[in-house]
Write an enzyme that holds these catalytic residues in place. Sequence first.
Site: not given
Ligand code: ASP
Length: 313
Positions: A50, A175, A193, A203, A226-227
């Site tokens: 990722s 991330t 990320t 996006r 992250t998320g």
């Molecule tokens: N926060 C990141 C995003 O939305 C992805 C992740 O950390 O899972 O691009």
Amino acid sequence: MAKVKPFIIGTRNAGEFLHAGAKVLSNGGSAIDAVEASTKLVEANPKDDSVGYGGVPNLLGKVELDASIMDGKTLKTGAVGAVKSYMHVISIARMVMEKTPHVMLVGNGAELFAKSMGFKKQNLLTKESKAAYQSFLTKYANLPKEGEKPWYVNYDVDFGLRGWYDKLTDKQHGTVNIMAIDKNSDICSGVSTSGTAFKFPGRLGDSPIIGAGNYCDNRFGAAACTGRGELAIRLSLARTILSYMENGMTVREACARGMKDINELGEKGGMNCLAMDNKGNTMSASTSRENTHWYMDVDSKAAEQRKGIYIPE
Ligand code: ASP
């Protein structure tokens, strides 16, 4: 205020790569150099699906990267988004911060800038990330019959954009967050990320949005996320966590409150944060799991795993 021993912290996927940044700090280097050094190793790791090389592709099968870096001393910051074919987006973001009057470059412009700064183009797809995309196509995409529009034109019609996103992407993202404080008590935070799996091209998540996925300020500390990036953007989460600290909360309380704010949105998708204050306290938190982060200071022999907090709905 007493000086803090220089240290570096990172999210779960940064553990084995903190050495590079800790070495920079123990040689008297800056927090920015430390954060960049460790983040680059995560970006170059093909096993991390990722971030950087081997990151999870977008809806059209292309790896598209986002990154940001912030200097807590000057509040200068640089970010890049939707960058294809360049692995070290953290370094490109740093160049945006240091060499341009801008804060954020995206897409073709960011790639043009990277090229003009001497970064080398490269393929970011690995065998594994190609296979992940193939399996996505097989499972979810209606491949067009002759004469039909490509399936992605009908993407929101066929799947219901929101439902599709909720179903597919919950586990397929990640991330790296890395932050450090150096011998001058200067703080830096960096985020990199490939974003959410099979995202719509173009996006942007929270990672390149300063204040959402990343923020630091020498006066208080640093926070990064992250998320499900859309949720962090809606709450300006990293800046909000720092504001909670500014207004008297401990790092732990500020992280917990940030996760509670996410839960109160009542949306699908987990959120995690990593934070530190300028006194040497560190914390991580998550709305979806037991959370941990990694720590190394200039005297550490190995990265130490630190327990974070779980703030379920
Ligand atoms: N926060 C990141 C995003 O939305 C992805 C992740 O950390 O899972 O691009």
